[in-house]
Design a protein around this motif. Structure first.
Motif, short mmCIF file in Angstrom:
data_model
loop_
_atom_site.label_atom_id
_atom_site.label_comp_id
_atom_site.label_asym_id
_atom_site.label_seq_id
_atom_site.Cartn_x
_atom_site.Cartn_y
_atom_site.Cartn_z
N VAL A 34 -2.46 0.57 -4.82
CA VAL A 34 -2.31 -0.95 -4.02
C VAL A 34 -1.72 -1.49 -4.56
O VAL A 34 -3.02 -1.82 -6.29
CB VAL A 34 -3.37 -0.67 -3.82
N VAL A 61 0.94 -1.21 -0.35
CA VAL A 61 -0.22 -0.19 -0.62
C VAL A 61 1.05 1.46 -0.12
O VAL A 61 1.84 1.33 1.10
CB VAL A 61 -1.03 -0.28 1.10
N HIS A 73 -4.58 0.69 6.60
CA HIS A 73 -4.46 -0.56 5.92
C HIS A 73 -4.15 -1.26 7.49
O HIS A 73 -3.96 -1.46 7.91
CB HIS A 73 -3.50 -0.53 4.73
#
Length: 711
Positions: free
Chosen positions: A133, A60, A76
């Motif tokens: 991502v 990420v 995340h």
């Protein structure tokens, strides 16, 4: 506490038309929805969803986003607080999607992978759309079809056992003079309520306070407490006004995200879903394939009824669309088998959607009944009347009340059914072929335990407190009328407070059980209050309060088949050149117990019937096989009935008393959609002579079907 609901003197409140008590606030904009509440230092969260159907998150790339204006944090799987999903909720194990950012696995397109937090909604969205991502993709399977080799019988569903068998179906079919054996399909469908899902979370005086749009504040509060390992008393959820739910507004990732972010930032955080995100995050109605086999004598008496249905679920959480259960209380047959199976695919988890099971199930079975009537040379109503059961066809239990035949009679009279030429394809209006069709409807009647408090105030008014939720059905108004009738007072003297988990436990708004469940609790508390007031004396400044809890009373209800019933009638016109189908008339007659407020009740019935038009002719979500993603997940590409598609619709009801039911309300939120699509499909056959067994009945399907005997 009194244990019975006393007879009261009618004040004209219950059963007469009343406008919504909050109506003025809604039309003037004074009513506040979940995304409208102002808070100081409010931050905004924007969810980032996976773009692959199956795989793992490799990286990420948060640093570039953190440098953007206003961005506060990016949550995340590598930095999010831990939550627990190892518990049982009120509807079973929680959806693993609520365990936000706990691992790197991606089970379907639209899985939440990050949350961007910023000072403004615009900054959060811009940063979320810029977040990169990276994934390690894995092969995925989203192919749903009849006879899938991985289909299995689930342990059960809210509709009961996955398979119910009475008698020898194969033998009964073999001995039948007339047999129908056909497959019917319905597509993936989405709720898309007018108000998007939204939640604002903050910590105040040591409590997690959440303003949310949901169908049960106590349910959401309980789930959040378990997810974050909090004392249940430390969580409060409020839901003052809700702009539609239809089954989608339970516990969803955005509420968890808001609570997680508010804990991290120690300031209020709001997370609102976009329309496109709702197509991935809040559930949908699974597509179905359904095989219906009917065997009958030449006079139409059923020997065999076999209904087998298949739906899909995700690989991480099981949800079952119990389509085959629709016929269990409806028609008598010597042999009766109904079963629903499910297959796990790399797709988001479906959920409850208005009339879960009954909506798609009624299309299949009521279409098959029409086909049987055609083969037997019988009027469709006459066939259904011939197979009317005296008791539950499968359960053997008596019906609390069953006025389906009255619905047929009244509907046929008002629709002009007796003048119908049964031959298909013979009526015409210019380029339009005309046809009429009908179908039966039923929906189970349930009730859940609820608590209520009713206070007689010193100024002569009354305050009702119950943790009900008004999702646009008019529940707040209905409870005002129930309370007024129970207290023998005027509705204007009653104030109803709902939508706050601090008000105590109460049934959720779903399954057509909300008003029925809440009304019983209010009636019992009001009866107790009347007894206290009958003792005389002045009312103190803080009032006199009576409370009720219906848990024991609900558990002690007599074991009977409790259902609402209805008859749907449709007239359609089919353009022979374009294949367009237009519904010209729609009539629904229902037997649904006591009607609290005819004004809002008719709105519920008509709204469900409009949804039935959408189901029959418009609604269909399509997925790309290569990516697993939806094609056009928005209201520009997901078609539904608009004003021009809706004809003159009439909805009414017949008397439906239940002598041993202390409430008498059966619930009306869902039965309006049941059977409507089948009535329209049967009318299309009558207009064209062609059967359509796949929904929606699009113009291209009408044209390609031509004059063949099947679509």
């Amino acid at each position: 506490m009194t244990t019975t609901t006393q007879a009261v003197r009618s004040t004209g409140a219950f059963g007469t038309a009343h406008t919504r008590v909050e109506g003025r606030d809604k039309v003037t904009g004074a009513a506040r929805y979940a995304g409208d509440f102002p808070f100081d230092e409010l931050a905004h969260g924007w969810l980032v969803l996976s773009t692959v159907a199956r795989g793992r998150i490799r990286t990420v790339q948060a640093d570039p986003v953190l440098a953007m204006p206003g961005v506060l944090a990016v949550l995340h799987h590598e930095n999010a607080p831990r939550v627990t999903t190892d518990y049982m909720s009120v509807v079973g194990p929680p959806d693993p999607a609520l365990g936000l950012f706990q691992h790197d696995q991606v089970p379907y397109v639209g899985w939440p992978v990050a949350l961007v937090l910023a000072e403004t909604s615009e900054q959060a969205r811009e940063a979320a759309e810029a977040l990169v991502v990276d994934y390690d993709e894995e092969p995925h399977d989203i192919a749903f079809y009849a006879g899938h080799p991985d289909a299995y019988l689930p342990a059960g569903s809210p509709a009961g056992p996955a398979e119910v068998v009475k008698g020898d179906v194969e033998d009964a079919l073999a001995r039948s003079a007339v047999v129908v054996d056909e497959e019917y399909t319905t597509p993936e469908e989405h709720h898309s309520p007018l108000e998007p899902h939204a939640a604002t979370a903050r910590w105040e005086a040591g409590r997690l306070d959440v303003v949310d749009s949901n169908q049960s504040t106590v349910w959401v509060a309980g789930e959040l407490a378990k997810l974050f390992s909090l004392d249940p008393a430390a969580v409060r959820v409020r839901s003052e006004h809700v702009g539609g739910g239809f089954g989608s507004k339970g516990v969803r990732p955005h509420q968890v995200a808001a609570a997680m972010a508010a804990t991290l930032l120690q300031r209020p955080v709001r997370v609102v879903l976009t329309r496109r995100q709702m197509f991935s995050l809040v559930g949908y109605r699974s597509p179905t394939t359904q095989r219906v086999r009917l065997g009958a004598d030449p006079d139409g008496r059923l020997r065999a009824l076999d209904h087998q249905a298949l739906s899909l679920t995700s690989t991480v959480h099981e949800f079952v669309e119990p389509s085959a259960a629709f016929g269990r209380p409806l028609y008598d047959a010597d042999a009766h088998r109904t079963a629903f199976r499910v297959v796990r695919l790399d797709l988001p988890t479906p959920t409850f959607m208005r009339a879960p099971g009954e909506a798609p199930g009624s299309f299949a079975l009521e279409s098959a009944l029409d086909e049987l009537a055609e083969k037997c040379g019988l009027d469709p109503i006459a066939l259904r009347v011939r197979n009317e059961p005296a008791v539950g066809p499968v359960s053997g239990l008596p019906f609390s009340s069953r006025n389906l035949l009255a619905c047929f009679d009244e509907g046929a009279r008002r629709f002009g059914w007796a003048d119908r030429d049964p031959r298909p394809g013979v009526r015409r209006d210019g380029r339009w072929l005309l046809g009429t069709g009908m179908a039966a409807a039923t929906f189970h009647v349930g009730i859940g335990p609820s608590t209520a408090a009713v206070t007689a105030e010193a100024d002569g008014t009354y305050t009702v407190r119950i943790n009900a939720t008004d999702i646009g059905t008019g529940a707040r108004t209905a409870l005002t009328l129930v309370a007024a009738e129970s207290l023998e007072t005027e509705p204007a003297r009653v104030r109803v407070h709902i939508g706050d988990s601090d008000l105590g436990a109460a049934m959720f708004a779903g399954g057509s059980m909300g008003t029925r469940s809440w009304a019983w609790a209010v009636m019992r508390a009001a009866a107790d209050l009347r007894e206290q007031l009958a003792l005389g004396g002045d009312i103190p400044p803080d009032g006199i309060t009576a409370r009720s809890d219906t848990a024991e009373a609900v558990a002690a209800l007599a074991k009977k088949e409790r259902h609402s019933f209805g008859a749907q009638f449709a007239e359609v016109a089919v353009d022979v050149a374009s294949g367009e189908v237009r519904v010209r008339r729609l009539l629904g007659i229902f037997a649904a117990g006591r009607i609290v407020n005819p004004l809002t009740a008719r709105g519920q019935f008509v709204g469900g019937m409009i949804w039935g038009i959408s189901m029959a002719l418009h609604e269909e979500a399509v997925r790309d096989r290569a990516s697993g993603a939806q094609v056009g997940p928005d209201l520009a590409n997901y078609h539904f009935s608009a004003n021009a598609d809706v004809p003159a619709i009439e909805a009414d009801w017949v008397d439906d008393p239940d002598p041993d039911d202390p409430v008498g309300i059966k619930g009306i939120g869902e039965i309006g959609v049941v059977g409507t699509a089948a009535a329209i499909a049967n009318a299309v056959w009558h207009a064209t002579g062609v059967r359509h067994r796949a929904l929606p009945i699009r113009p291209d399907r009408v044209l390609t079907a031509g004059g063949s005997s099947s679509a």
